[in-house]
Design an enzyme around this catalytic site. Sequence first.
Site, PDB file in Angstrom:
ATOM      1  N   ILE A  55      -5.700 -10.551   5.156  1.00 13.27           N
ATOM      2  CA  ILE A  55      -5.584 -11.122   6.504  1.00 13.27           C
ATOM      3  C   ILE A  55      -6.848 -10.872   7.325  1.00 13.27           C
ATOM      4  O   ILE A  55      -6.832 -10.941   8.547  1.00 13.27           O
ATOM      5  CB  ILE A  55      -4.314 -10.608   7.211  1.00 13.27           C
ATOM      6  CG1 ILE A  55      -4.364  -9.086   7.410  1.00 13.27           C
ATOM      7  CG2 ILE A  55      -3.077 -10.989   6.410  1.00 13.27           C
ATOM      8  CD1 ILE A  55      -3.262  -8.561   8.343  1.00 13.27           C
ATOM      9  N   GLY A  56      -7.919 -10.575   6.598  1.00 16.47           N
ATOM     10  CA  GLY A  56      -9.177 -10.296   7.282  1.00 16.47           C
ATOM     11  C   GLY A  56      -9.519  -8.814   7.240  1.00 16.47           C
ATOM     12  O   GLY A  56     -10.565  -8.382   7.712  1.00 16.47           O
ATOM     13  N   ARG A  89      -6.740   9.320   1.652  1.00 14.96           N
ATOM     14  CA  ARG A  89      -8.031   8.883   1.127  1.00 14.96           C
ATOM     15  C   ARG A  89      -8.363   7.498   1.672  1.00 14.96           C
ATOM     16  O   ARG A  89      -7.515   6.610   1.690  1.00 14.96           O
ATOM     17  CB  ARG A  89      -7.994   8.825  -0.403  1.00 14.96           C
ATOM     18  CG  ARG A  89      -9.380   8.601  -1.005  1.00 14.96           C
ATOM     19  CD  ARG A  89      -9.337   8.350  -2.488  1.00 14.96           C
ATOM     20  NE  ARG A  89      -8.733   9.430  -3.263  1.00 14.96           N
ATOM     21  CZ  ARG A  89      -9.357  10.557  -3.602  1.00 14.96           C
ATOM     22  NH1 ARG A  89     -10.591  10.763  -3.245  1.00 14.96           N
ATOM     23  NH2 ARG A  89      -8.720  11.485  -4.305  1.00 14.96           N
ATOM     24  N   ASN A 131     -12.090   2.251   1.315  1.00  6.36           N
ATOM     25  CA  ASN A 131     -13.369   1.642   1.689  1.00  6.36           C
ATOM     26  C   ASN A 131     -13.704   2.052   3.120  1.00  6.36           C
ATOM     27  O   ASN A 131     -13.232   1.426   4.079  1.00  6.36           O
ATOM     28  CB  ASN A 131     -13.284   0.121   1.559  1.00  6.36           C
ATOM     29  CG  ASN A 131     -14.601  -0.568   1.893  1.00  6.36           C
ATOM     30  OD1 ASN A 131     -15.576   0.086   2.298  1.00  6.36           O
ATOM     31  ND2 ASN A 131     -14.638  -1.877   1.736  1.00  6.36           N
ATOM     32  N   GLN A 184     -11.861  -1.455  10.945  1.00  2.34           N
ATOM     33  CA  GLN A 184     -10.495  -1.548  11.472  1.00  2.34           C
ATOM     34  C   GLN A 184     -10.339  -0.713  12.738  1.00  2.34           C
ATOM     35  O   GLN A 184      -9.753  -1.153  13.722  1.00  2.34           O
ATOM     36  CB  GLN A 184      -9.500  -1.036  10.424  1.00  2.34           C
ATOM     37  CG  GLN A 184      -9.166  -2.040   9.351  1.00  2.34           C
ATOM     38  CD  GLN A 184      -8.416  -3.209   9.908  1.00  2.34           C
ATOM     39  OE1 GLN A 184      -7.411  -3.061  10.595  1.00  2.34           O
ATOM     40  NE2 GLN A 184      -8.910  -4.396   9.664  1.00  2.34           N
ATOM     41  N   GLU A 201      -3.552   0.010  12.161  1.00  2.00           N
ATOM     42  CA  GLU A 201      -2.814   0.115  13.409  1.00  2.00           C
ATOM     43  C   GLU A 201      -3.008   1.453  14.113  1.00  2.00           C
ATOM     44  O   GLU A 201      -3.000   1.537  15.333  1.00  2.00           O
ATOM     45  CB  GLU A 201      -1.331  -0.158  13.134  1.00  2.00           C
ATOM     46  CG  GLU A 201      -1.116  -1.649  12.918  1.00  2.00           C
ATOM     47  CD  GLU A 201       0.116  -1.977  12.128  1.00  2.00           C
ATOM     48  OE1 GLU A 201       0.210  -1.511  10.987  1.00  2.00           O
ATOM     49  OE2 GLU A 201       0.966  -2.702  12.643  1.00  2.00           O
TER      50      GLU A 201
END
Length: 752
Positions: free
Chosen positions: A478-479, A641, A644, A651, A718
Amino acid sequence: MPQTKEKEKSYTVVGRGRARVDGPLKVTGRAMYASDHNFPGMLYAVPIGATIGSGKLESVDTSVAEQMPGVRAVYQRANIGKLFKVSLNEDFSGPGLAMVDENRPPFHDDVIRYYGQYIAVVVANSFEQAKAAAAKVKATYKTEKPNVRAELLSGKKGYDSSAEEMKVESERGNAEKAFGSAEKKVDVTYYLPPETHVPIELHATVAVWDGDTYTLYESTQSIVNHRSVMAQMLGVPIEKVRVISQFLGSGFGGKLWPWPHDALACAAARHLNRPVKLVLSRPQTFESAGHRPACEQRLRIGASNDGKFNSIIHDYANHTSILDDYEENCGEATPFLYGTPNLRVTSQLVRRNVGTPTSMRGPGAVPGLFALECAVDELAIALEMDPIELRIKNEPKLDESKTIPFSSRHLIECYKTGAKKFGWSKRTPDVGSMKRDGMTIGWGMAGATWMAARLAAAATVEMRDDGSARVACATQDIGTGTYTVLAAVTAEKLGITPHRVQVDLGDTKLPPGPLSGGSMATASVIPAVSEAADKAIEILKNDAVSLEGSQFYKKEPDEIEFREGKLFLKSGGEGMPFADILKKASRRTVVGQGRSESTFGAKEKTVSMHSYGAQFAEVTWEPEIARLRVSRGLTVIDAGRIINPLAGRNQVEGAFVMGIGMALLEEVQYDQRWGSPINNNLADYIVATNADHADHEVIFLDYPDYALNPMGARGIGEIGLAGVAAAICNAVYHATGKRFRRLPIKIEDLIA
Ligand code: MOS
């Protein structure tokens, strides 16, 4: 939840920052989003929404529209045909799940319950023709006054968690009594307005019906769920629906579940036997494609004079639509974030004439932590204590709501690392006491937490005779970087570089994968991909032992090990690359299949799994020109962990920008007369942009959490939003002495 613990080893791919494998497709414009798909003979649908917020639809006159150029059909209740209700399979187990927030099929009855509720849809040869004709459809209504009042419970006489209509979410001890006897206390009510997701890519669907089967190109965060829902709504077998979503221009929760326009496009495609494209307008996304509901929360925290909590009472309400019970789970984090012997969390839904709310980034915990983390700050001020010290003092040893241990919790380290990096020891607590360059500075902080869970997933991994590999899973990117995560995890397992991994996702023909929501996708796919890779390796070993002339010939598979992309005899000697083995065995591929179960199905939870974080904000305040800016931010995250770190940081940075919007800018305003969201566009609904962004540093603690999956990754996204609004509000108080309990913080209120 049996998990084989991946050996503590140094990964070569996982844990390293990696640019998106799909980056070139995006920057060259070759990435195909839902509405980029075009087909011969395709028609365009434009839905028409009610222009009242409550009442009854009396008539829809389509006669003028039907005569307009290019118009193929105008559908309404009388001629749309049967669209069915959906029943949810709650086990979250992938293909069975059929989740939808607005359950009423479009045009189902003549009652108008919110502004923008669809009453008709025009289908024409071009988008422009459909839009022009839609403007000529005339509806008459019996109009009632809609209730879109912002205040939820505070309008009534207080609200009290002992009131009957409140639903108890969590309880221990006697919170009311303990609060009554507390030496220090806060009793404060916070209000969060509705917000809308506003992803740059509008909701879009291209429905192709071939007389037997649907192929849907859809902007969705869950192709698998979308298939289940559409099959039910359209009354066709699930095998007759294929959903494709290769790229998404963000969703933020707004594209988790199907919305009524999806069924309209599909119904039109079937009636007309032609592909139909439907793209919502920006205003429509404010009306009928979900939003974060208004939330009102009363927080009571009682403590002894030395700062030890004796009680927390969290009572909240959120608005929902007339027909659907959308619960914004504001109290999610309250029962386990702090230690306290007495606690009660209660909730209530309040109905309004609005479209059905839905998950929006960090649903529940984000609004909940705004209130809780502001209230803790208010209590720290009452106690004349440092807010970090107060939090550390109330750090629980276990999840007191379930009396089970935490799988992995390093919240204190988040606070301390953040404090050190931010320079918190230089903070002087008095309001307005910090100055720089003629500006007043405020420093605030907040704790953050987000759930860590897994959804069911299946995946296949293929090793190929040219040394490349393929991973396939019907999840979607979703990006957020799922292509890159799948490439990295597969590459790590197979000992090759990620660019040799072909990643196939975004198509329900692939093995069913998880939705992209709740920051769960990465944690969910890892076990399935790991198992699939392990199985492929087992097959490869079995092939190797029948390779005449090789060192593996007539050995037992368990005498062979796989590492760095090669098979070795455990007894020593040269390794053989898997490509060579496949070539010698005249095999193109070996294919392994993997599955993992959802943690939601686990009957008894033995550990409490969450991610944690600490967030810091600096604001600058210039009263002379009424300018408030967020000038600096810092986030420390404990999320297991990080597969990336480059995508992870991206994010959290994005979430911080969204948090600035939440604290200072975002609010859907409803017209009290008609019930319409009036600031329904990107000019009037203000989101933070690059110019609003602060310098923001992201630090990841690195504690793998093997309770969730063999690589110890919990998922991220989130949590980056969870503490931002509270940290900013607390900083604003520190700078100005004004305590904002209603978001967004507005300049006019600051200077009032
Ligand atoms: Mo998120 S609100 O689960 O897309």
